[in-house]
Design a protein around this motif. Structure first.
Motif, PDB file in Angstrom:
ATOM      1  N   GLY A 503      49.170   8.189  35.674  1.00 37.76           N
ATOM      2  CA  GLY A 503      49.351   6.987  34.855  1.00 37.76           C
ATOM      3  C   GLY A 503      48.605   5.797  35.428  1.00 37.76           C
ATOM      4  O   GLY A 503      47.477   5.926  35.904  1.00 37.76           O
ATOM      5  N   ALA A 504      49.247   4.634  35.382  1.00 35.75           N
ATOM      6  CA  ALA A 504      48.624   3.393  35.846  1.00 35.75           C
ATOM      7  C   ALA A 504      49.534   2.721  36.861  1.00 35.75           C
ATOM      8  O   ALA A 504      50.166   1.700  36.583  1.00 35.75           O
ATOM      9  CB  ALA A 504      48.356   2.478  34.656  1.00 35.75           C
ATOM     10  N   PRO A 505      49.635   3.290  38.060  1.00 36.03           N
ATOM     11  CA  PRO A 505      50.615   2.780  39.038  1.00 36.03           C
ATOM     12  C   PRO A 505      50.291   1.375  39.537  1.00 36.03           C
ATOM     13  O   PRO A 505      49.119   0.988  39.625  1.00 36.03           O
ATOM     14  CB  PRO A 505      50.515   3.791  40.192  1.00 36.03           C
ATOM     15  N   THR A 506      51.332   0.620  39.837  1.00 33.15           N
ATOM     16  CA  THR A 506      51.165  -0.676  40.519  1.00 33.15           C
ATOM     17  C   THR A 506      52.090  -0.653  41.730  1.00 33.15           C
ATOM     18  O   THR A 506      52.887   0.279  41.897  1.00 33.15           O
ATOM     19  CB  THR A 506      51.579  -1.852  39.605  1.00 33.15           C
ATOM     20  N   GLY A 507      52.001  -1.702  42.560  1.00 31.47           N
ATOM     21  CA  GLY A 507      52.908  -1.801  43.708  1.00 31.47           C
ATOM     22  C   GLY A 507      52.608  -0.822  44.817  1.00 31.47           C
ATOM     23  O   GLY A 507      53.457  -0.528  45.649  1.00 31.47           O
ATOM     24  N   HIS A 508      51.366  -0.278  44.838  1.00 29.64           N
ATOM     25  CA  HIS A 508      51.022   0.657  45.914  1.00 29.64           C
ATOM     26  C   HIS A 508      50.054   0.002  46.898  1.00 29.64           C
ATOM     27  O   HIS A 508      49.486  -1.050  46.626  1.00 29.64           O
ATOM     28  CB  HIS A 508      50.419   1.944  45.324  1.00 29.64           C
ATOM     29  N   SER A 509      49.886   0.645  48.070  1.00 26.94           N
ATOM     30  CA  SER A 509      48.957   0.147  49.087  1.00 26.94           C
ATOM     31  C   SER A 509      47.853   1.167  49.306  1.00 26.94           C
ATOM     32  O   SER A 509      48.042   2.343  49.018  1.00 26.94           O
ATOM     33  CB  SER A 509      49.687  -0.058  50.420  1.00 26.94           C
ATOM     34  N   VAL A 510      46.718   0.713  49.815  1.00 28.42           N
ATOM     35  CA  VAL A 510      45.603   1.616  50.112  1.00 28.42           C
ATOM     36  C   VAL A 510      45.435   1.704  51.629  1.00 28.42           C
ATOM     37  O   VAL A 510      44.918   0.773  52.249  1.00 28.42           O
ATOM     38  CB  VAL A 510      44.296   1.113  49.449  1.00 28.42           C
ATOM     39  N   PRO A 511      45.904   2.797  52.245  1.00 28.78           N
ATOM     40  CA  PRO A 511      45.740   2.937  53.691  1.00 28.78           C
ATOM     41  C   PRO A 511      44.334   3.445  54.035  1.00 28.78           C
ATOM     42  O   PRO A 511      43.887   4.454  53.495  1.00 28.78           O
ATOM     43  CB  PRO A 511      46.804   3.967  54.080  1.00 28.78           C
ATOM     44  N   VAL A 512      43.631   2.747  54.930  1.00 27.31           N
ATOM     45  CA  VAL A 512      42.301   3.168  55.376  1.00 27.31           C
ATOM     46  C   VAL A 512      42.448   3.917  56.694  1.00 27.31           C
ATOM     47  O   VAL A 512      42.980   3.380  57.658  1.00 27.31           O
ATOM     48  CB  VAL A 512      41.365   1.951  55.547  1.00 27.31           C
ATOM     49  N   ARG A 513      41.992   5.165  56.701  1.00 23.66           N
ATOM     50  CA  ARG A 513      42.171   6.022  57.873  1.00 23.66           C
ATOM     51  C   ARG A 513      40.989   5.957  58.829  1.00 23.66           C
ATOM     52  O   ARG A 513      41.134   6.083  60.033  1.00 23.66           O
ATOM     53  CB  ARG A 513      42.351   7.460  57.377  1.00 23.66           C
ATOM     54  N   GLU A 514      39.803   5.780  58.252  1.00 20.15           N
ATOM     55  CA  GLU A 514      38.586   5.843  59.069  1.00 20.15           C
ATOM     56  C   GLU A 514      37.467   5.163  58.293  1.00 20.15           C
ATOM     57  O   GLU A 514      37.488   5.149  57.062  1.00 20.15           O
ATOM     58  CB  GLU A 514      38.234   7.335  59.284  1.00 20.15           C
ATOM     59  N   VAL A 515      36.493   4.582  59.023  1.00 14.82           N
ATOM     60  CA  VAL A 515      35.287   4.050  58.370  1.00 14.82           C
ATOM     61  C   VAL A 515      34.066   4.659  59.049  1.00 14.82           C
ATOM     62  O   VAL A 515      34.064   4.883  60.249  1.00 14.82           O
ATOM     63  CB  VAL A 515      35.230   2.503  58.420  1.00 14.82           C
ATOM     64  N   ARG A 516      33.043   4.968  58.239  1.00 12.86           N
ATOM     65  CA  ARG A 516      31.803   5.540  58.767  1.00 12.86           C
ATOM     66  C   ARG A 516      30.632   4.731  58.239  1.00 12.86           C
ATOM     67  O   ARG A 516      30.563   4.461  57.036  1.00 12.86           O
ATOM     68  CB  ARG A 516      31.632   6.997  58.326  1.00 12.86           C
ATOM     69  N   LEU A 517      29.702   4.391  59.116  1.00 12.97           N
ATOM     70  CA  LEU A 517      28.524   3.619  58.710  1.00 12.97           C
ATOM     71  C   LEU A 517      27.396   4.574  58.324  1.00 12.97           C
ATOM     72  O   LEU A 517      26.956   5.374  59.140  1.00 12.97           O
ATOM     73  CB  LEU A 517      28.073   2.717  59.859  1.00 12.97           C
TER      74      LEU A 517
END
Length: 558
Positions: A503-517
């Motif tokens: 559906g179209a969820p709200t109220g959630h967070s986006v956890p960032v686990r790793e970043v790569r350049l």
């Protein structure tokens, strides 16, 4: 109506020699490098010769979040390309090549379906013209040269704990995600921990898909950061001396592949980054070449619009100076019902309430796409079980979102089933109403770019990233990489990072686990939630059903 399988329909196709297909776009036979009778590469000389031509109109096909019910994005891309040719427009299709991983894993083939397919289906889904093998080889040549450099004295002073270049193969193989190499003592080098990604997630794949020509390709390959010294200074592929040899391996792979649809219209199939862990678009060289040769180019971006279309706009269009004239958003009644809570087994029964319930996902994608300033048309990809009331419910809903929905029956009828869509798309493209602009400016900080996508596209409340990740982003900004766009690696099944949240969820967070350049490709990969850059095979992989029949034909690809 036919009940033949996709592969049977593809096998019965009356294909024309590839030279005839090239002629439709004004490509002389001398400039086609044939791979058999029905596929060819277009020469770089020819591509250089048409750069003065005016560009055609660019149509992007994207979709709602994928469900097990299937959406048919490639099928619609092909159907629309055929439909535009049917109404007298000179149109070409640009899609990506299939990866062997999902082919033998969950998904099977990726060449459209029914009477809207690109052929030869079997070769396209298997080794095709060898592009992915070339990418795999170039990537792993660099891996081998890094370890070899260290073995022979490590003149560059590489810190073995800070080698960031992994290895790749084009198969889903979870056992290779984390490995130790160099075991067995002195003759085998120094042992260290590393891992494999799938070829489609390789930075070499992204570079091939974003490079303008061989010179640009070689420069970008040289710009790949492979490791750091103990003083945290970057070591580039050109420092290792691998960029020249990698370019040689990719020389032919860089040239776009030309094939045909079932209706003998031209299709460029080139490049293949996944849209969940990579940037999910056909190569820039294929798209820009097609625009010089056709009046209309229909291209697709992978998975839902929250991934593929976002990256198409923010990465590919930004890098290549492209702007879509119209966006087609693919939806199915079945997928609306699944988003509305209906189980896959019950999708055959009419359920207008569930359709209405599930339309929230579609509505959010429409709103998101409009943020880029582009006109949006919804294509309802028709299934035989859809009822008139259900189709009308989708049309009525889309009208409330300031867009329009058109029923498409290309799966069953080929181009005849997309005439209405093609006519409307052509009108919109010709009207010049598109006011395309990327979602964020180059000069925002990397973390602000991540937040912009998370809040504006995923509608999340916040981005969760620990100090280590924020510090890493700041270091890259100080090193001069702050202007790069970001490539979000997250699940394709939901706007959120939880694949089960439809559906179209709200109220959630986006956890960032790793970043790569990815300094060569020119973006920062942001790995969110549980997403893997090396997928695994499912309990019952598609490979179990794939084999040769008594006539030596391939069965089980779909």
């Amino acid at each position: 109506m036919s009940h033949k399988s996709d592969i049977e329909i593809a096998r019965d196709a009356s294909k024309r020699p590839i030279q005839e297909i090239g002629a439709k776009l004004g490509i002389d036979a001398d400039h086609l490098l044939p791979y058999g009778h029905d596929k060819a590469k277009v020469s770089q000389d020819f591509i250089n010769s048409v750069q003065g031509n005016t560009d055609g109109k660019l149509i992007l096909v994207t979709a709602i979040n994928p469900t097990p019910a299937g959406e048919g994005k490639t099928t619609t891309t092909v159907g629309l390309g055929d439909g535009l040719n049917r109404i007298g427009k000179r149109a070409a299709v640009c899609i990506r090549e299939a990866s062997l991983g999902p082919c033998f894993g969950m998904k099977g083939g990726a060449a459209g379906g029914g009477y809207a397919q690109v052929v030869p289906m079997e070769e396209m889904n298997l080794h095709f013209t060898g592009d992915f093998h070339a990418i795999t080889s170039a990537h792993n040549l660099l891996s081998a040269m890094i370890d070899n450099h260290i073995y022979w004295g490590n003149e560059l002073g590489i810190d073995e704990r800070r080698i960031v270049w992994r290895r790749v193969m084009d198969m889903n193989d979870r056992a290779l995600r984390d490995v130790v190499v160099g075991l067995g003592g002195v003759p085998n080098g120094f042992s260290r921990q590393t891992g494999f990604d799938i070829t489609v997630a390789s930075e070499v794949m992204a570079i091939l898909c974003l490079a303008r020509d061989l010179g640009d390709l070689e420069k970008r390959l040289g710009d790949i950061i492979v490791a750091y010294t103990r003083e945290r200074e970057p070591i580039y592929a050109r420092d290792i001396g691998a960029d020249g040899a990698m370019t040689v391996l990719l020389k032919d792979a860089m040239q776009p592949n030309l094939v045909q649809t079932l209706e003998n219209n031209p299709a460029f199939v080139h490049g293949g980054p996944f849209a969940n862990i990579a940037h999910g678009c056909n190569s820039v060289i294929a798209t820009t070449t097609a625009l010089k040769l056709a009046d209309y180019v229909v291209t697709e971006a992978g998975f839902g619009a929250d991934l593929g279309a976002e990256k198409f706009m923010n990465i590919k269009c930004r890098k290549a100076g492209l702007a879509p004239d119209c966006v087609v958003l693919v939806a199915t009644v079945r997928a609306m019902k699944m988003n509305g809570g209906v189980a896959k087994a019950d999708l055959g029964a009419e359920n207008v309430d569930a359709v209405n319930e599930g339309c929230a996902n579609l509505g959010r994608h429409i709103g998101n796409l409009k943020q880029f300033g582009v006109p949006v048309v919804v294509a309802i990809n028709h299934f035989v079980t859809d009822t008139d009331a259900e189709v009308q419910a989708v049309k009525d809903y889309v009208a409330t979102q300031g867009s329009e929905a058109i029923l498409c029956q290309h799966w069953a009828k080929g181009s005849e089933g997309t005439e209405e869509l093609a006519t409307r798309v052509a009108e919109i493209a010709e009207s010049g109403v598109s006011q395309f602009a990327p979602l964020y400016r180059d000069d925002l900080s990397l973390f602000e770019k991540i937040e912009r996508i998370a809040t504006a596209i995923y509608r999340a409340d916040e981005v969760l990233a620990d100090k280590k990740i924020r510090d890493q982003l700041r270091q890259w900004e100080e090193a001069g990489f702050g202007h790069l766009p970001v490539c979000m690696a997250k699940t394709q099944y939901s706007f959120s990072t939880d694949p089960n949240l439809r559906g179209a969820p709200t109220g959630h967070s986006v956890p960032v686990r790793e970043v790569r350049l990815s300094a060569g490709a020119g973006f920062v990969v942001v790995i969110c939630g549980e997403i893997m850059t090396m997928p695994g095979l499912p309990r019952k992989p598609a490979a179990l059903e794939i084999g040769l029949n008594d006539m030596g034909q391939i069965e089980g690809l779909f």
